[in-house]
Each structure stands twice: as structure tokens, then as C-alpha cells.
Scaffold this motif. Structure first.
Motif, short mmCIF file in Angstrom:
data_model
loop_
_atom_site.label_atom_id
_atom_site.label_comp_id
_atom_site.label_asym_id
_atom_site.label_seq_id
_atom_site.Cartn_x
_atom_site.Cartn_y
_atom_site.Cartn_z
N SER A 64 -1.02 1.82 -4.87
CA SER A 64 -0.21 0.71 -4.36
C SER A 64 1.03 0.60 -5.25
N VAL A 65 2.01 -0.18 -4.78
CA VAL A 65 3.26 -0.34 -5.50
C VAL A 65 3.54 -1.84 -5.63
N GLU A 66 3.67 -2.30 -6.88
CA GLU A 66 3.98 -3.70 -7.13
C GLU A 66 5.41 -3.99 -6.70
N ARG B 135 5.68 4.11 1.92
CA ARG B 135 6.28 5.29 2.55
C ARG B 135 7.06 4.90 3.80
N GLU B 136 6.52 3.99 4.60
CA GLU B 136 7.23 3.53 5.79
C GLU B 136 8.53 2.84 5.41
N SER C 8 0.86 -1.18 0.00
CA SER C 8 0.00 0.00 0.00
C SER C 8 0.90 1.23 0.00
N LEU C 9 0.33 2.37 -0.31
CA LEU C 9 1.12 3.60 -0.30
C LEU C 9 1.71 3.85 1.08
N GLU C 10 0.94 3.56 2.11
CA GLU C 10 1.43 3.75 3.49
C GLU C 10 2.61 2.82 3.79
N GLN C 11 2.50 1.55 3.40
CA GLN C 11 3.60 0.60 3.61
C GLN C 11 4.84 1.05 2.84
#
Length: 67
Positions: free
Chosen positions: A62-64, A10-11, A5-8
Motif C-alpha cells: 500500500s502507499v501512504e 497504479r490506477e 492499495s497498490l491497485e488504486q
């Protein structure tokens, strides 16, 4: 895990930057939710996200993990 996810994402990037600032080198891998992501893979992810932002003018949802 096929994507972050975008949050994951970024973390993950924050952890990589923090590691680089402390040690002076990029980590050989990072772990997100128990999934090990090798250096070449996370660099590829960062490059793809940067390209997406430049082309689309927004963040991806999201990012693959692999291109």
C-alpha cells in the motif's frame, strides 16, 4: 483515506500519465475514491514508491497519502 492499495495507486498513476499525454501538463490534483489528492502529494507518493522499489526490489502493498 490514509493510504491507497497498490491497485488504486497504479490506477491513479495511469490517469495522471494519460492526462499528461493528452494535455502536456500534470494535473493539479487527482481523485481516488472521492478523495482529492493535490499535485504535490501525488508527486511525493510517486517518488516514495520509486525509492521503495529501488531499495527493496519489490512493490509496496500500500502507499501512504502523506510521508
Amino acid at each position: 483515506m490514509d493510504s491507497l492499495s497498490l491497485e488504486q495507486y497504479r490506477e491513479m498513476v495511469d490517469e495522471i500519465i494519460e492526462f499528461k499525454n493528452e494535455k502536456g501538463i500534470m494535473p493539479e490534483y487527482t481523485v481516488v475514491n472521492g478523495c482529492r489528492i493535490e499535485k504535490d502529494s501525488y508527486i511525493d507518493m510517486i517518488e516514495r514508491v520509486n525509492k521503495f522499489i529501488l531499495e527493496m526490489g519489490r512493490n509496496p502493498r500500500s502507499v501512504e497519502l502523506e510521508s
